[in-house]
Every structure is written in C-alpha cells, then in structure tokens.
Enzyme design. Structure first.
Site, PDB file in Angstrom:
ATOM      1  N   CYS A 150     -61.247  10.127  28.858  1.00 18.82           N
ATOM      2  CA  CYS A 150     -61.959  11.212  28.187  1.00 18.82           C
ATOM      3  C   CYS A 150     -63.407  10.879  27.869  1.00 18.82           C
ATOM      4  CB  CYS A 150     -61.237  11.641  26.914  1.00 18.82           C
ATOM      5  SG  CYS A 150     -61.161  10.352  25.678  1.00 18.82           S
ATOM      6  N   HIS A 207     -73.364  10.874  20.529  1.00 21.73           N
ATOM      7  CA  HIS A 207     -72.712  12.174  20.369  1.00 21.73           C
ATOM      8  C   HIS A 207     -73.670  13.336  20.451  1.00 21.73           C
ATOM      9  CE1 HIS A 207     -69.352   9.702  18.891  1.00 21.73           C
ATOM     10  NE2 HIS A 207     -68.689  10.620  19.551  1.00 21.73           N
TER      11      HIS A 207
END
Lengths: 99, 587
Positions: free
Chosen positions: B513, B200
């Site tokens: 996504c 992330h």
C-alpha cells in the site's frame, strides 16, 4: 400563587451516561434560546449561566451529579418544568443495547 | 534570494517533481499565523469600533463554518458537518458574544489581545476538568478561537480551505492538515521550499491530482508578487513571471497532457488482469469520505486502506465511538462488493495534530506513535476497535494495525480486540465474530519476522514508504538526504519478496500500500514478486490497471528475477525504466 417575577429553585439529577456533555448541553441551550427568564445552574459550588453552552461544558457535570436549577423571570415556571422534564428523560438518550 | 521587478524578467527555478501536471496561474503565499498578539490601549471614543471589529470577525468565522459545513454535507461528510454545527453553537454562546464585548469595554484594550486573554482563561478552566471527554471539547474551542483570531488579523492568516481565488500556492512547507483543506477547484498547484517526495503532504496532493514541485528556492514573495507563474509538476520546474511565448508553450503542453489523461481514463472498464490471466486486486487508499465517490468513478476493488487518523486531524481530537461508528458504517455501506480495511490510528511523526503538544520526543518517528501510542492509550484504542466492530455488522471490514514491530505487539492489540468483542457480546451489540486482522509491515523487524507474524494474523500489508525510511535510516522529509530515500534499494525488494513468500506459504493475502503500488514502473516488479493486491490512491487506479492489462505475468517474473540480482538502486531503476518504456510504447 406568586405572579410576575418568579424565582424558582429546584434540584435535578443527571441521568445520562456521559453527563452533561456536548449533546445535552446543546439541547439545553436550544431549549432556552427564546426564554425570557434568567436561568442558572449550580453544581459543585459553581454557578453558571445555563444559556451558555461553554459554561455548561466547563461545569463538567457527570452522571449522578445533582444540579440546582434557578429560573427567574416571567416564564420561570414553564421553563423550570421543561428543564426538569428534559433531565428526567436523560435528554432523549437511549441506552445502546440491542442494535 | 531577492527578486526585484526588473521589467518583467522571467525566472526559471528547479525543484523535485512530486505530482505531475501543469498549472498556469497567480501565486499565493501561504503562511501560518503568528503566536504573538500585540497589546495596546484603545481610547474611550474608539472602543465601539473595537467591539464592532470583534463582531465582524465572529460573523466571518460563522460564515466560514457554514460554507464548510454545506460543502461537507454535499460531499457526504455528515459526521464532520455535525462537528461544525457544534462549533457554530459555541460561537453563539454568551461567553463569546456579550461577555467578550464587556471584556473589551472594561479592559480598554485592542480586540485581539482581549480575545486571546479571555480565551486563555476559559482554556485554563477546560484544562482543569478531570474527565477526558469534557476536556476534549477544549480542542473545539481552540479551533474556533484560532479561526476568529485569523479573521481579526486577516493579513496574517489564511487557511488553504479559505482560499477563494484560483491560485498557485507557495509555502515554505505544508502540513497534512493544511492540505486536507485544499479545494481542487481553487488550488492549481503547490510549490514548497522544503519537503520530500513521499511525505503525507505529497501523498495527499497526488490523491487530489494537484501538481506539486518541492525543494524550490523561490524568492521572497512578500517583496514582489509576480502576476503569473507556471508550475510544471512533470519536470519539477517553476517559472516566475513567464513570457508570452513560455505561457503559450505550456498551454500547449497542458492540452497534450489532458488528451493523454483522458486516454487513460477511457480504459475504465478493463479488469486488472495480466495478458496471461493473472488477476490483481486493485483497491484504494483513502482518508476522506469524499474519496469514496472517486472510488466508484475509477472502479477500485474496495478500500485497501482507510487512514483513520484523518478523523482525528479533521477535528483535532479522537472522535467518540458513535461518530467513528457512523463513519465506518458509511464506508462499508458505500463499498458493497469488496472488503474495506480500516487502519487504526496512525498518529505521530508528521501527522502530529495537537495530541503531542506536551510530549517532546527527540525522534518522533522512532517514538510513541501508531500502535505504540494506541497500546498506551488503551481506552482510545478500544473505542476505535469497538466502533469498527460495530460497523462490521453492516459489511465486510478488516482491521489493520500500523507500525507493528513484533508479534508481542500484535498479541497485545489482539487482546484488546477480544476484550471489545466480549463487551459488545455482553451488551448484545452485533459484530462480525471473525473480523480479519492484519499487520502493516513497515518496520524491518516485522518484515524479517513476517513468518512469525503471519501465524497470528489474517493478512499483511506492506507500507513501503515507512519501510524505506526505517530500513535505509533516512528521514523522508529531509530534503538534503532524499537522494538516499529510494524504494528501489535491493534491501526493500528482498524484504517484499520475503514477506510475500511467507504469505504464499501461509495462504494469506499480502498487499502493498505504499507509494510504489501506484507507480507504474514498479507494477511489473511487484506482480513478478508475487504481490496480488495493490492499494493505491484513487487517481492512480486507472493507470495501474492499464499497466497490468498490458503485462504478462511471465514477463513480470523475469523482471523480478533480474531485479533481485541487482546490487544498487540505480541498476534496479534501469531495469524498471526499460520495462516501463516497452509497455509505455504500447499506450
């Protein structure tokens, strides 16, 4: 009528849904910012300085809790009535009903 | 590796290119504050000085918050700004001012030691409170104390957000929370020793367009801090103490890159449609409210994924319903013409925050996170659902559940939604009755049973990052294994095809996504497989739209057919690279 240093004690009830959480605690502290008197809250055998937002939060007073307010000083009477009013009005919280 | 100043020697290091771009600047070594605070007695005549130090640290902390609050207001994050407002109130508290001063004088010890022990006492009191809502305030308190300690021990701690001088940030590793604070005006590039391409942190850096090179074995910067470094995020290079010639070379490269980027930006008004008329919905993955503005700038078709857990990370606790409602409502109000997808809290793994402090898990990625955590903490889950439902009265919203492993989980989650709807109905609070509900497909079991899942939800969203991790059994943050982590593995391609097929049969939308959605090399493949919706970071919207506009769906299908015949990731990558070069040549 006693004048000068007044020591006033009254009991109020917490009407807010979530008790004395951040919003009401912040409102109390802001109200008491320039107040000359000392103000204490007692609940559950604990007495705290009502000008300290952290102390109010640690008190963790839920809905229906009975708080004993003690104001002591030259503007004690005025402060007390303001505090009682704000408790009565649930700190301006309106129940979230029809949006 | 120790690097001694040998009269300006240039040192060239290699790493993994995570986010392209070229940065030339001064380095800054970012570390996390130590836990242990020294303790020593302070002589009576110096106690005043200790007290002064404390008040200065308090003042500095206050200024931080005022600055951040101001910036948040400008970025439209008024909810987050309010949280900081509450923190500012706490810093004015007598417990933090006069009482702390008294404690320092009374105990006659150094400020940071007294501060830490007094804070510890308050923390204990907080932890004893049975009511969760009140106990949550502990997090605010801890955040503030960390900040004050940081100022008391200035040389030891700095948050990325507090950086005021333009710098290239070096770190052993970075957390998502750290990078959330990063200001693109100030941070020129990231260089880390560890970390892997799709964590992330990398995603965040790419969203902000900050050049990033990881897995760099850089020397101990506390021994010698070079005045200048170059970070080449395109090729995965870091140059320490570059010569004048090297600097000139990279400045030219920088200019070239800027021209190229500008060229891409000028294709702003092209619709995401192939040459032969196949339309693709190109939406944005966002986590910060400020990113909605870039959405308008880049022209995305709505929010394909709102990573709601960043609301949690921003204030280290699950925000109350009203706060969440305001955020979700702002999203729908800002994005008028398209639906917005809110993914429910995906906490766990590398986005820990403080919630899991007491829950040790040997394998957090295989443990209690995302939907599993929410189904265990139903009140928190329902609060979020209620907030989303309330916001759905103001615009088109969709709910997306992360990490669904099977239909039972979906059913359980849907029950909570029904309960929440019933509650709101009873209270007369409006919401969208038929709010679409979707599942993230990021676990192989979900991909393989997509046919079962799609019967009971309205859309699917393939999260390739985690899907690759779980399918190939590779920890994406394990740098020594990152060669195995690749979305180009035939299994992943097959799973995407499987899921898309189920979507087509059920006439329901399937989007992608993960990172590959924003990788132009994969665009033809995805479109050829039948994906008609991609959700990417705002910074990638333009380039993907450009690629789509240069494709024909006929050609894309051929590419998909060829790729499905491949046996290894390398074969897949070769086909994709060749196709990309063909298109790239027409840029």
């Amino acid at each position: 009528m006693i004048t000068g240093e007044q020591d006033i004690i009254r009991t109020v009830q917490v009407k807010n849904e979530h008790g004395l959480h951040t919003r009401p605690a912040t409102m109390i502290v802001r109200l008491l910012q320039d107040v000359k008197s000392e103000v204490f809250f007692s609940y559950n055998n604990e007495t705290i300085n009502a000008k300290s937002v952290l102390s109010i939060l640690i008190l963790a007073a839920p809905k229906h809790a009975c708080i004993t307010i003690n104001t002591k000083g030259e503007d004690a009477e005025e402060v007390m009535s303001q505090l009682v009013e704000i408790f009565e009005n649930s700190f301006g919280e309106v129940r979230a009903s029809v949006v | 590796m120790l690097y001694k100043n040998q009269g300006g020697g240039e040192l060239c290091l290699k790493g993994y290119p995570i986010c392209p771009g070229i940065a030339i600047g001064r380095p800054f070594f970012f570390t996390v504050a130590e836990e242990n605070v020294p303790e020593f007695s302070v002589p009576h005549d110096q106690i005043d000085r200790e007290v002064d130090r404390y008040y200065i640290a308090l003042k500095d902390s206050r200024q931080d918050l005022l600055f951040l609050q101001n910036r948040l207001q400008k970025e439209g994050g008024s909810e987050a700004a309010d949280i900081l407002g509450a923190h500012l109130e706490i810093m004015r508290d007598p417990l933090m001012t006069v009482e702390m001063e008294e404690a320092i004088r009374l105990r006659g010890k150094n400020t940071e030691y007294v501060f830490k022990s007094v804070i510890g006492e308050y923390e204990k009191k907080f932890k004893r409170i049975p009511d969760a809502l009140f106990r949550e305030r502990l997090k605010d308190f801890q955040d503030i104390s960390r900040r004050v300690i940081g100022h008391l021990r200035k040389h030891e701690r700095c948050t990325l957000g507090q950086l005021t001088m333009r710098s290239v940030v070096f770190a052993l590793e970075l957390s998502p929370s750290d990078t959330a604070e990063a200001n693109t005006d100030v941070i020129e590039a990231f260089v880390t020793r560890s970390g892997s391409e799709t964590s992330h942190v990398a995603i965040m850096a790419r969203a902000k367009g900050i050049p990033f090179v990881s897995n760099v074995d850089f020397p101990d910067l506390t021994v010698f801090m070079p005045p200048k470094v170059i970070v080449d995020g395109c090729n995965g290079q870091v140059i320490i103490n570059p010569t004048k010639e090297t600097v000139k070379y990279f400045r030219d490269e920088q200019k070239q890159l800027q021209i190229k980027v500008k060229g891409l930006q000028e294709t702003g008004n092209i619709v995401a449609e192939t040459i032969d008329g196949c339309k693709t919905r190109l939406s944005a993955n966002i986590e910060r409210f400020a990113e909605l503005d870039s959405l308008h700038e880049y022209g995305g078709d709505g929010v394909g994924l709102f990573r709601s857990e960043y609301l949690y990370l921003a204030c280290d606790s699950f925000p109350p319903e009203d706060e969440q409602f305001l955020v979700y409502r702002s999203i729908v109000e800002k994005v008028e013409d398209y639906p917005s997808v809110i993914r429910t809290f995906d906490i766990g793994g590398d986005k820990l925050g403080n919630f899991h402090m007491n829950r040790y898990e040997k394998n957090p990625y295989l443990g209690c996170r995302a939907i599993r955590l929410m189904l265990k903490e139903k009140p928190i889950f329902k609060t979020q659902i209620r907030a989303i439902l309330r916001a759905s009265a103001f615009g088109e919203l969709r709910i997306l559940f992360p990490m669904i492993s099977g239909v039972s989980e979906l059913r359980e989650a849907k029950e909570i939604v029904e309960e929440a709807k019933e509650e709101l109905l009873q209270s007369g609070i409006p919401f969208a009755r038929n709010i679409p509900i979707g599942c993230m497909i990021e676990i192989p079991s979900a991909a393989i049973t997509a046919d079962i899942l799609i019967k009971e939800c309205d859309f699917l969203s393939i999260g390739t990052n985690d899907l690759v991790q779980y399918s190939l059994a590779v920890d994406r943050d394990n740098s020594s294994m990152s060669y195995l982590y690749t979305p180009a593995h035939p299994s992943i391609i097959r799973m995407i095809k499987m899921v898309v097929n189920e979507g087509v049969k059920a006439e329901k939308s399937v989007s992608v996504c993960g990172e590959i959605a924003g990788d132009p090399r994969f665009t033809p493949l995805l479109l050829g497989l039948g994906v008609n919706e991609l959700s990417v970071s705002p910074g990638s919207i333009r380039k993907i739209r450009k690629v789509i506009s240069l494709l024909s769906i006929k050609e894309a299908k051929k590419i998909a057919v060829a790729v499905l015949k491949c046996e290894t990731p390398i074969e897949v990558e070769e086909i994709l690279e060749r196709a990309y070069q063909k298109i790239h040549g027409t840029f």
